[in-house]
Design a protein around this motif. Structure first.
Motif, mmCIF file in Angstrom:
data_model
loop_
_atom_site.group_PDB
_atom_site.id
_atom_site.type_symbol
_atom_site.label_atom_id
_atom_site.label_comp_id
_atom_site.label_asym_id
_atom_site.label_seq_id
_atom_site.Cartn_x
_atom_site.Cartn_y
_atom_site.Cartn_z
ATOM 1 N N GLU B 57 0.842 -1.197 0.000
ATOM 2 C CA GLU B 57 0.000 0.000 0.000
ATOM 3 C C GLU B 57 0.878 1.248 0.000
ATOM 4 O O GLU B 57 1.945 1.254 0.605
ATOM 5 C CB GLU B 57 -0.868 0.016 1.272
ATOM 6 N N GLY B 58 0.396 2.270 -0.639
ATOM 7 C CA GLY B 58 1.117 3.523 -0.657
ATOM 8 C C GLY B 58 1.095 4.205 0.702
ATOM 9 O O GLY B 58 0.249 3.895 1.547
ATOM 10 N N ASP B 59 2.017 5.095 0.930
ATOM 11 C CA ASP B 59 2.022 5.874 2.172
ATOM 12 C C ASP B 59 2.286 7.332 1.761
ATOM 13 O O ASP B 59 2.588 7.612 0.596
ATOM 14 C CB ASP B 59 3.108 5.361 3.125
ATOM 15 N N ARG B 60 2.156 8.222 2.732
ATOM 16 C CA ARG B 60 2.364 9.639 2.432
ATOM 17 C C ARG B 60 3.245 10.274 3.495
ATOM 18 O O ARG B 60 3.047 10.033 4.689
ATOM 19 C CB ARG B 60 1.018 10.380 2.376
ATOM 20 N N MET B 73 9.876 22.402 6.302
ATOM 21 C CA MET B 73 8.802 22.109 5.350
ATOM 22 C C MET B 73 9.331 21.412 4.113
ATOM 23 O O MET B 73 10.495 21.546 3.751
ATOM 24 C CB MET B 73 8.150 23.412 4.880
ATOM 25 N N LEU B 74 8.407 20.728 3.448
ATOM 26 C CA LEU B 74 8.734 20.092 2.176
ATOM 27 C C LEU B 74 8.460 21.102 1.061
ATOM 28 O O LEU B 74 7.370 21.680 0.993
ATOM 29 C CB LEU B 74 7.863 18.846 2.009
ATOM 30 N N GLU B 90 2.360 19.996 0.475
ATOM 31 C CA GLU B 90 1.688 19.573 1.713
ATOM 32 C C GLU B 90 2.055 18.135 2.084
ATOM 33 O O GLU B 90 2.290 17.829 3.242
ATOM 34 C CB GLU B 90 0.159 19.678 1.545
ATOM 35 N N ALA B 91 2.050 17.257 1.103
ATOM 36 C CA ALA B 91 2.316 15.844 1.353
ATOM 37 C C ALA B 91 2.878 15.224 0.089
ATOM 38 O O ALA B 91 2.577 15.677 -1.011
ATOM 39 C CB ALA B 91 1.031 15.128 1.757
ATOM 40 N N LEU B 126 16.378 14.550 12.078
ATOM 41 C CA LEU B 126 15.222 15.012 11.310
ATOM 42 C C LEU B 126 14.120 13.982 11.510
ATOM 43 O O LEU B 126 14.348 12.784 11.316
ATOM 44 C CB LEU B 126 15.588 15.130 9.823
ATOM 45 N N THR B 127 12.952 14.455 11.939
ATOM 46 C CA THR B 127 11.836 13.540 12.161
ATOM 47 C C THR B 127 10.863 13.631 11.003
ATOM 48 O O THR B 127 10.433 14.723 10.615
ATOM 49 C CB THR B 127 11.126 13.856 13.496
ATOM 50 N N LEU B 128 10.542 12.468 10.437
ATOM 51 C CA LEU B 128 9.619 12.377 9.316
ATOM 52 C C LEU B 128 8.328 11.751 9.815
ATOM 53 O O LEU B 128 8.365 10.755 10.539
ATOM 54 C CB LEU B 128 10.203 11.484 8.206
ATOM 55 N N ALA B 129 7.193 12.331 9.461
ATOM 56 C CA ALA B 129 5.897 11.767 9.846
ATOM 57 C C ALA B 129 5.198 11.219 8.606
ATOM 58 O O ALA B 129 5.015 11.941 7.625
ATOM 59 C CB ALA B 129 5.035 12.839 10.513
ATOM 60 N N PHE B 130 4.870 9.932 8.677
ATOM 61 C CA PHE B 130 4.162 9.284 7.570
ATOM 62 C C PHE B 130 2.739 8.959 8.000
ATOM 63 O O PHE B 130 2.484 8.626 9.150
ATOM 64 C CB PHE B 130 4.887 7.996 7.159
#
Lengths: 180, 152
Positions: B57-60, B73-74, B90-91, B126-130
């Protein structure tokens, strides 16, 4: 075929093309010390010009790193090339310090940042685009869109060519070495 | 001012490592996290990494944070008709069995309002939130101000 025939007929009747005067883009912009700099003082040198802004962490460092690589690889011939960084966000860049920015990439890169009119005049002369883009997600609420290519000016001040964004440093080096 | 000190200290501990190991979180693997050295603290820094998705499954990627920057920010650079622009994203999708690559001239982490300069040779977290896999923190290696990849 008819279309081609018509085109040739029209072409035959056109007057001979006028020899275009050399395109000599110009600028008059202060350096970090406030001294006004113009292309004439670099006469005899090739000038490698980049228009950018120091709040640009992605595109501008890539190109300036390529310029630094080219200057290193030119060796003794580097004295015949003057790299310029012209700020298209001059008010903020003067405040942040343009010399500190260019020095991070290569000591030979000369940073110039004028006022709004001087900057617009230089960009128009080089026929390049830049614009302020409001963006809440950018530092100070705005970013700059700009033409990220490198422009090469010859020793007589003639526009020679552009290197589009992403041109490998080795290709820029080879082109310059052919000319020097 | 405590966090920057920790970041600098972390560099001392990990200075011997040439390259961090990929970090696994759920079905995702985060690899090759690197940044360009910043020029002082008043200009934004840029960081890059690759996320591989081993799942069906895809994730974001929906969030980023770091103690070195209060505004992380991205962003994405786009080049169209010879003009480059930068826009907030945004994502970003990580497709099933696919990957998301942040690299110069494309997507990048904008590290704004830096608390400390990003110094060449240092690392910072660096913290990444998925969306699906949750949060994961990786160590970002800092290379030169004009570096184009983590191999330099």
């Amino acid at each position: 075929m008819l279309g081609y025939g018509t085109m040739f007929l029209i072409a035959d009747r056109l007057p001979a093309p006028v020899v275009e005067a050399p395109f000599r883009p110009t600028f008059a912009l202060p350096d970090a010390e406030g001294r006004l700099r113009t292309p004439t003082e670099f006469g005899g040198k090739h000038i490698l010009v980049f228009f950018g802004f120091t709040n640009c962490p992605d595109v501008c460092p890539t190109t300036l790193a390529d310029v630094a690589q080219v200057m290193d690889d030119l060796g003794d011939e580097a004295t015949q090339v003057q790299p310029l960084f012209i700020s298209i966000d001059p008010e903020r860049d003067r405040r942040l310090g343009i010399a500190e920015f260019t020095a991070a990439f290569h000591p030979t890169i000369l940073g110039l940042a004028g006022d709004a009119n001087q900057t617009r005049a230089a960009a128009d002369s080089f026929r390049i685009h830049y614009a302020r883009e409001d963006d809440a997600a950018a530092p100070d609420g705005y970013s700059m869109s700009h033409s990220p290519a490198l422009y090469l000016i010859g020793p007589e001040g003639d526009w020679l060519r552009q290197f589009t964004y992403g041109t490998p440093a080795a290709d820029i080096l080879a082109d310059l070495q052919n000319r020097l | 001012m405590k966090l920057p000190v920790i970041a600098v200290f972390a560099f001392g501990l990990s200075a011997g490592l040439a390259q961090a190991e990929p970090v696994r979180q759920g079905n995702l693997e985060i690899d090759a996290a690197w940044a360009r050295a910043s020029i002082g603290t008043s200009r934004p820094g840029a960081a890059y990494f690759t996320v591989r998705n081993f799942g069906d499954e895809g994730d974001r990627l929906i969030g980023l944070s770091s103690p070195v920057s209060t505004m992380t920010m991205l962003h994405e650079t786009t080049l169209s008709e010879g003009i480059s622009r930068m826009a907030h994203v945004e994502a970003a999708e990580i497709p099933a069995s696919g990957e998301l690559t942040l690299e110069p001239g494309g997507m990048h982490v904008m590290l704004m309002e830096l608390a400390t300069p990003l110094r060449e040779g240092a690392t910072f977290p660096l913290t990444l939130a998925f969306e699906a896999a949750g949060e994961v923190t990786v160590e970002v290696h800092v290379f030169g101000p004009g570096a184009t990849g983590p191999a330099e």
